[in-house]
Scaffold this motif. Structure first.
Motif, PDB file in Angstrom:
ATOM      1  N   ASP A 281       0.652  -1.145   0.103  1.00  0.00           N
ATOM      2  CA  ASP A 281      -0.013  -0.017   0.024  1.00  0.00           C
ATOM      3  C   ASP A 281       0.882   1.137   0.128  1.00  0.00           C
ATOM      4  OD1 ASP A 281      -2.246  -1.489   0.102  1.00  0.00           O
ATOM      5  OD2 ASP A 281      -2.863  -0.968   2.162  1.00  0.00           O
ATOM      6  N   ALA A 282       2.038   1.126   0.923  1.00  0.00           N
ATOM      7  CA  ALA A 282       2.883   2.473   0.632  1.00  0.00           C
ATOM      8  C   ALA A 282       3.577   2.621  -0.657  1.00  0.00           C
ATOM      9  CB  ALA A 282       3.872   2.207   1.856  1.00  0.00           C
ATOM     10  N   ILE A 283       3.950   1.536  -1.257  1.00  0.00           N
ATOM     11  CA  ILE A 283       4.520   1.535  -2.531  1.00  0.00           C
ATOM     12  C   ILE A 283       3.424   2.202  -3.610  1.00  0.00           C
ATOM     13  CG2 ILE A 283       5.455  -0.025  -4.275  1.00  0.00           C
ATOM     14  CD1 ILE A 283       6.682  -1.531  -2.183  1.00  0.00           C
ATOM     15  N   LEU A 284       2.339   1.450  -3.400  1.00  0.00           N
ATOM     16  CA  LEU A 284       1.275   1.963  -4.372  1.00  0.00           C
ATOM     17  C   LEU A 284       1.010   3.396  -4.423  1.00  0.00           C
ATOM     18  CD1 LEU A 284      -0.802  -1.267  -4.295  1.00  0.00           C
ATOM     19  CD2 LEU A 284       0.433  -0.609  -6.276  1.00  0.00           C
ATOM     20  N   ALA A 285       0.692   3.927  -3.033  1.00  0.00           N
ATOM     21  CA  ALA A 285       0.603   5.255  -2.982  1.00  0.00           C
ATOM     22  C   ALA A 285       1.667   6.121  -3.411  1.00  0.00           C
ATOM     23  CB  ALA A 285       0.304   5.690  -1.501  1.00  0.00           C
ATOM     24  N   ALA A 286       2.982   5.736  -3.262  1.00  0.00           N
ATOM     25  CA  ALA A 286       3.841   6.491  -3.874  1.00  0.00           C
ATOM     26  C   ALA A 286       4.082   6.389  -5.438  1.00  0.00           C
ATOM     27  CB  ALA A 286       5.232   5.874  -3.384  1.00  0.00           C
ATOM     28  N   ALA A 287       3.811   5.392  -5.769  1.00  0.00           N
ATOM     29  CA  ALA A 287       3.678   5.357  -7.410  1.00  0.00           C
ATOM     30  C   ALA A 287       2.542   5.771  -7.982  1.00  0.00           C
ATOM     31  CB  ALA A 287       3.720   3.749  -7.932  1.00  0.00           C
ATOM     32  N   ALA A 288       1.298   5.945  -7.499  1.00  0.00           N
ATOM     33  CA  ALA A 288       0.050   6.589  -7.986  1.00  0.00           C
ATOM     34  C   ALA A 288       0.329   8.020  -7.524  1.00  0.00           C
ATOM     35  CB  ALA A 288      -1.160   6.089  -7.146  1.00  0.00           C
ATOM     36  N   GLY A 289       0.947   8.598  -6.579  1.00  0.00           N
ATOM     37  CA  GLY A 289       0.924   9.928  -6.284  1.00  0.00           C
ATOM     38  C   GLY A 289      -0.244  10.444  -5.609  1.00  0.00           C
ATOM     39  N   ARG A 290      -0.686   9.515  -5.034  1.00  0.00           N
ATOM     40  CA  ARG A 290      -2.123  10.084  -4.401  1.00  0.00           C
ATOM     41  C   ARG A 290      -2.341   9.008  -3.186  1.00  0.00           C
ATOM     42  NH1 ARG A 290      -7.422   9.477  -8.167  1.00  0.00           N
ATOM     43  NH2 ARG A 290      -6.355   7.905  -9.874  1.00  0.00           N
TER      44      ARG A 290
ATOM     45  N   ARG B  58      -2.953  -4.577  -5.444  1.00  0.00           N
ATOM     46  CA  ARG B  58      -1.952  -5.368  -4.602  1.00  0.00           C
ATOM     47  C   ARG B  58      -1.476  -6.670  -5.067  1.00  0.00           C
ATOM     48  NH1 ARG B  58      -6.499  -3.711  -0.108  1.00  0.00           N
ATOM     49  NH2 ARG B  58      -5.460  -2.093   0.902  1.00  0.00           N
ATOM     50  N   ILE B  59      -2.490  -7.311  -5.808  1.00  0.00           N
ATOM     51  CA  ILE B  59      -2.095  -8.470  -6.538  1.00  0.00           C
ATOM     52  C   ILE B  59      -0.968  -8.216  -7.525  1.00  0.00           C
ATOM     53  CG2 ILE B  59      -2.832 -10.423  -8.114  1.00  0.00           C
ATOM     54  CD1 ILE B  59      -5.490 -10.012  -6.506  1.00  0.00           C
ATOM     55  N   GLY B  60      -1.130  -7.281  -8.367  1.00  0.00           N
ATOM     56  CA  GLY B  60      -0.210  -6.860  -9.351  1.00  0.00           C
ATOM     57  C   GLY B  60       1.143  -6.548  -8.573  1.00  0.00           C
ATOM     58  N   ALA B  61       1.253  -5.807  -7.385  1.00  0.00           N
ATOM     59  CA  ALA B  61       2.574  -5.464  -6.896  1.00  0.00           C
ATOM     60  C   ALA B  61       3.017  -6.867  -6.491  1.00  0.00           C
ATOM     61  CB  ALA B  61       2.122  -4.462  -5.950  1.00  0.00           C
ATOM     62  N   HIS B  62       2.450  -7.543  -6.075  1.00  0.00           N
ATOM     63  CA  HIS B  62       2.977  -8.905  -5.326  1.00  0.00           C
ATOM     64  C   HIS B  62       3.568  -9.758  -6.545  1.00  0.00           C
ATOM     65  CE1 HIS B  62       3.731 -12.154  -2.826  1.00  0.00           C
ATOM     66  NE2 HIS B  62       3.088 -12.906  -3.421  1.00  0.00           N
ATOM     67  N   GLN B  63       2.991  -9.482  -7.592  1.00  0.00           N
ATOM     68  CA  GLN B  63       3.472 -10.283  -8.702  1.00  0.00           C
ATOM     69  C   GLN B  63       4.759  -9.784  -9.377  1.00  0.00           C
ATOM     70  OE1 GLN B  63       0.415 -12.171 -11.763  1.00  0.00           O
ATOM     71  NE2 GLN B  63      -0.547 -10.511 -10.693  1.00  0.00           N
ATOM     72  N   VAL B  64       4.668  -8.244  -9.428  1.00  0.00           N
ATOM     73  CA  VAL B  64       5.970  -7.483  -9.686  1.00  0.00           C
ATOM     74  C   VAL B  64       7.153  -7.711  -9.007  1.00  0.00           C
ATOM     75  CG1 VAL B  64       6.832  -5.385 -10.343  1.00  0.00           C
ATOM     76  CG2 VAL B  64       4.418  -6.010 -11.272  1.00  0.00           C
ATOM     77  N   LEU B  65       6.977  -7.498  -7.700  1.00  0.00           N
ATOM     78  CA  LEU B  65       8.044  -7.650  -6.536  1.00  0.00           C
ATOM     79  C   LEU B  65       8.405  -8.718  -5.843  1.00  0.00           C
ATOM     80  CD1 LEU B  65       6.722  -3.863  -5.142  1.00  0.00           C
ATOM     81  CD2 LEU B  65       8.553  -4.430  -6.688  1.00  0.00           C
ATOM     82  N   SER B  66       7.769  -9.568  -5.696  1.00  0.00           N
ATOM     83  CA  SER B  66       7.800 -10.695  -4.830  1.00  0.00           C
ATOM     84  C   SER B  66       7.690 -12.309  -5.797  1.00  0.00           C
ATOM     85  CB  SER B  66       7.018 -10.792  -3.630  1.00  0.00           C
ATOM     86  OG  SER B  66       7.191  -9.440  -3.026  1.00  0.00           O
TER      87      SER B  66
ATOM     88  N   VAL C 280       2.197  -7.055 -14.871  1.00  0.00           N
ATOM     89  CA  VAL C 280       1.422  -5.998 -15.347  1.00  0.00           C
ATOM     90  C   VAL C 280       0.403  -6.181 -16.242  1.00  0.00           C
ATOM     91  CG1 VAL C 280       1.293  -3.739 -16.395  1.00  0.00           C
ATOM     92  CG2 VAL C 280       3.275  -4.469 -15.026  1.00  0.00           C
ATOM     93  N   ASP C 281       0.562  -7.031 -17.254  1.00  0.00           N
ATOM     94  CA  ASP C 281      -0.615  -7.273 -18.249  1.00  0.00           C
ATOM     95  C   ASP C 281      -1.582  -8.159 -17.569  1.00  0.00           C
ATOM     96  OD1 ASP C 281       0.731  -5.995 -20.255  1.00  0.00           O
ATOM     97  OD2 ASP C 281       1.389  -7.793 -21.235  1.00  0.00           O
TER      98      ASP C 281
ATOM     99  N   LEU D  74       1.277   0.435 -12.069  1.00  0.00           N
ATOM    100  CA  LEU D  74       2.307  -0.830 -11.943  1.00  0.00           C
ATOM    101  C   LEU D  74       3.350  -0.612 -12.751  1.00  0.00           C
ATOM    102  CD1 LEU D  74      -0.321  -3.828 -11.716  1.00  0.00           C
ATOM    103  CD2 LEU D  74       0.819  -2.884  -9.983  1.00  0.00           C
ATOM    104  N   ARG D  75       3.392   0.075 -13.455  1.00  0.00           N
ATOM    105  CA  ARG D  75       4.702   0.298 -14.346  1.00  0.00           C
ATOM    106  C   ARG D  75       5.631   0.997 -13.686  1.00  0.00           C
ATOM    107  NH1 ARG D  75       5.008  -2.305 -19.045  1.00  0.00           N
ATOM    108  NH2 ARG D  75       3.075  -2.901 -20.113  1.00  0.00           N
ATOM    109  N   LYS D  76       5.161   2.064 -12.901  1.00  0.00           N
ATOM    110  CA  LYS D  76       5.832   2.873 -11.933  1.00  0.00           C
ATOM    111  C   LYS D  76       6.391   1.774 -10.782  1.00  0.00           C
ATOM    112  CE  LYS D  76       3.728   7.235 -12.836  1.00  0.00           C
ATOM    113  NZ  LYS D  76       3.162   8.361 -12.373  1.00  0.00           N
ATOM    114  N   VAL D  77       5.580   1.072 -10.358  1.00  0.00           N
ATOM    115  CA  VAL D  77       6.009   0.181  -9.088  1.00  0.00           C
ATOM    116  C   VAL D  77       7.099  -0.642  -9.785  1.00  0.00           C
ATOM    117  CG1 VAL D  77       5.460  -2.093  -7.958  1.00  0.00           C
ATOM    118  CG2 VAL D  77       3.791  -0.093  -8.097  1.00  0.00           C
ATOM    119  N   ALA D  78       7.204  -1.107 -11.096  1.00  0.00           N
ATOM    120  CA  ALA D  78       8.109  -2.132 -11.467  1.00  0.00           C
ATOM    121  C   ALA D  78       9.509  -1.253 -11.873  1.00  0.00           C
ATOM    122  CB  ALA D  78       7.638  -2.702 -12.723  1.00  0.00           C
ATOM    123  N   ALA D  79       9.409  -0.010 -11.541  1.00  0.00           N
ATOM    124  CA  ALA D  79      10.613   0.924 -11.795  1.00  0.00           C
ATOM    125  C   ALA D  79      11.661   0.290 -11.010  1.00  0.00           C
ATOM    126  CB  ALA D  79      10.451   2.128 -11.940  1.00  0.00           C
TER     127      ALA D  79
END
Length: 488
Positions: free
Chosen positions: A86-95, A109-117, A126-127, A149-154
């Motif tokens: 949630d903290a990562i997604l808020a930073a990536a979304a800018g809100r 959240r599901i996407g972030a888990h796949q991208v990061l873990s 992402v797709d 999610l593309r920002k998360v994946a950076a």
């Protein structure tokens, strides 16, 4: 051939004048990701437990083993690291995520888990999240999901943790790096000091399924012969890699699923000298301890009464006991208002309702669901139940006070308050406290009843080491607390 291409398609696949662009049909969402999404919506919108919500979905949809394993990892992993994601997604979304539709947040959240873990290529992760959003929510949110999610994946997870923990020190940094709320990390640090890191890390490792036989109905050798591995300390347990329901003993109710820590606290109660008489499991749902205690009691020619305040959980207790003949008594009753006479039970098991901070590895969503004030809300109920358990015990009998939480307010402080009030030393007032004054209670040396378990003693408030505290990082069990009290 006419040269007018209006309404046609230009070379290269581009729409011609007057032709509306039609997006390519979206790929069907695979059943594992859809099951994970639906389970998380049940958790966050309906307050369900993650494992129960997913288990129900898997039973109904009959996913194959591969899809079921993926769905389980998505639900458990996403729930376990939810606060971090949630903290990562808020930073990536800018809100703030509160500005987004809750269903969209679960897809993210599901996407972030796949991208990061998970070992899933970024593009595929992402797709798949975009496809899930389009199918489950609507096309209008797919662009947002894709962009965030593309920002998360950076960055990788370590890179994000570096950013989230920048400027923090001590327990605050420990909380971020181990994916726990600050108040839980502080509780562990206060109890364990430098050992808190290992304990918090252990919360992030999913446990293997642990089984327990029903004494008198099966023995552990049957489970071992079926591929399970004997537990380290409990003589009734075995660890299984696989589906417990594949074992005949489990299907027939001669064995069940139960953490080794829960087996050990029941075993300790059975080992204490006590008068002959019936046993009581006072908050018995879902029935694992009641089933083990029944086998241990019947070996002595005694029996167990199982009480549970919630009707649906009382039904689970009955199911857990179904293989015993005759079936032990199961009643739907409030332990704070006993449906039985005072002073009749030789042994009483009180596994009190608690925050469950000791079972975070098995209930991954719990760390983000509970708040510090939940502890304060539970303590009065725990005290009432312990007073009731003591009043229910015959002279010379023993009460096992158990919680699946190491929090001091739910364990050592609670026991001290009740015991000192019994001795007339406490300051609490009220009908319950006055009614029990004068009853003598002896705090027994609980670790001595589990001599095979190393490093399990916890200090008590009177300068001794008479409590048991199990830990995932030390014992591979839930963080079970046990106090044994003999009633005078």
């Amino acid at each position: 051939m006419s040269g007018d291409r209006r309404g046609g398609t230009r070379p290269g696949g581009r729409p011609g004048p007057g032709q509306r662009h039609r997006p390519a049909p979206r790929r069907p969402v695979d059943p594992a990701r859809r099951a994970a999404y639906d389970a998380l919506r049940s958790v966050h919108a309906g307050g369900a437990y993650a494992n129960l919500a997913l288990g129900d979905i898997l039973d109904r949809r009959r996913l194959d083993d591969r899809d079921a394993a993926l769905a389980t990892e998505l639900v458990a992993g996403t729930s376990r690291l939810q606060g971090t994601y949630d903290a990562i997604l808020a930073a990536a979304a800018g809100r703030p995520l509160s500005s987004l539709q809750p269903a969209v947040v679960d897809v993210l959240r599901i996407g972030a888990h796949q991208v990061l873990s998970m070992r899933i290529p970024t593009r595929a992760a992402v797709d798949s999240a975009v496809d899930l959003a389009g199918t489950a929510i609507g096309e209008r949110v797919t662009g947002l999901v894709n962009a965030v999610l593309r920002k998360v994946a950076a960055r990788d997870l370590d890179g994000w943790l570096d950013e989230l923990s920048a400027g923090t020190t001590g327990v605050a940094r420990l909380a971020v790096r181990t994916h726990h709320p600050l108040w839980i990390a502080r509780t562990y640090a206060d109890l364990l000091g430098d050992g808190a890191l290992a304990a918090l890390d252990a919360d992030n490792v999913a446990p293997r399924p642990t089984l327990v036989v029903r004494p008198g109905l099966a023995d552990r050798d049957e489970l071992v012969a079926a591929g399970a591995v004997a537990t380290r300390w409990s003589p009734y347990g075995a660890v299984l890699d696989g589906n417990p329901a594949d074992l005949a003993a489990v299907r027939e109710g001669r064995a069940g699923v139960q953490d080794e820590g829960s087996q050990l606290v029941a075993l300790a109660l059975s080992r204490v000298d006590a008068p002959a008489g019936p046993w009581l499991d006072m908050c018995a749902g879902p029935g694992g301890k009641a089933a083990l205690l029944t086998g241990l009691a019947r070996d002595r020619g005694e029996d167990v009464l199982a009480a549970e305040v919630a009707e649906h959980r009382a039904g689970l207790v009955t199911r857990a006991l179904r293989a015993y003949r005759p079936c032990p008594g199961v009643i739907c009753a409030d332990g704070t208002r006993p449906a039985w006479p005072a002073g009749v039970f030789a042994r009483v098991m009180l596994d009190a309702p608690c925050t469950g901070l000791g079972a975070l590895r098995r209930r991954p969503e719990s760390r983000w669901r509970h708040q510090p004030e939940d502890v304060d809300d539970l303590v009065p109920l725990q005290a009432q139940l312990l007073v009731s358990a003591i009043r229910s015990t015959l002279p010379g009998g023993v009460v096992a006070y158990v919680t699946c939480s190491p929090h001091p307010s739910e364990t050592e402080d609670l026991v001290r308050t009740v015991v000192e009030e019994l001795d007339g030393q406490g300051d609490a007032e009220g009908p319950d406290s006055r009614a029990i004054r004068g009853i003598r209670v002896e705090v027994l040396d609980a670790p001595s009843y589990l001599p095979e378990v190393p490093d399990c003693a916890r200090p008590d408030p009177w300068g001794g080491q008479r409590f048991v505290q199990l830990w995932p990082h030390r014992h591979g069990t839930d963080a079970m607390f046990l106090a044994l009290l003999r009633v005078g």
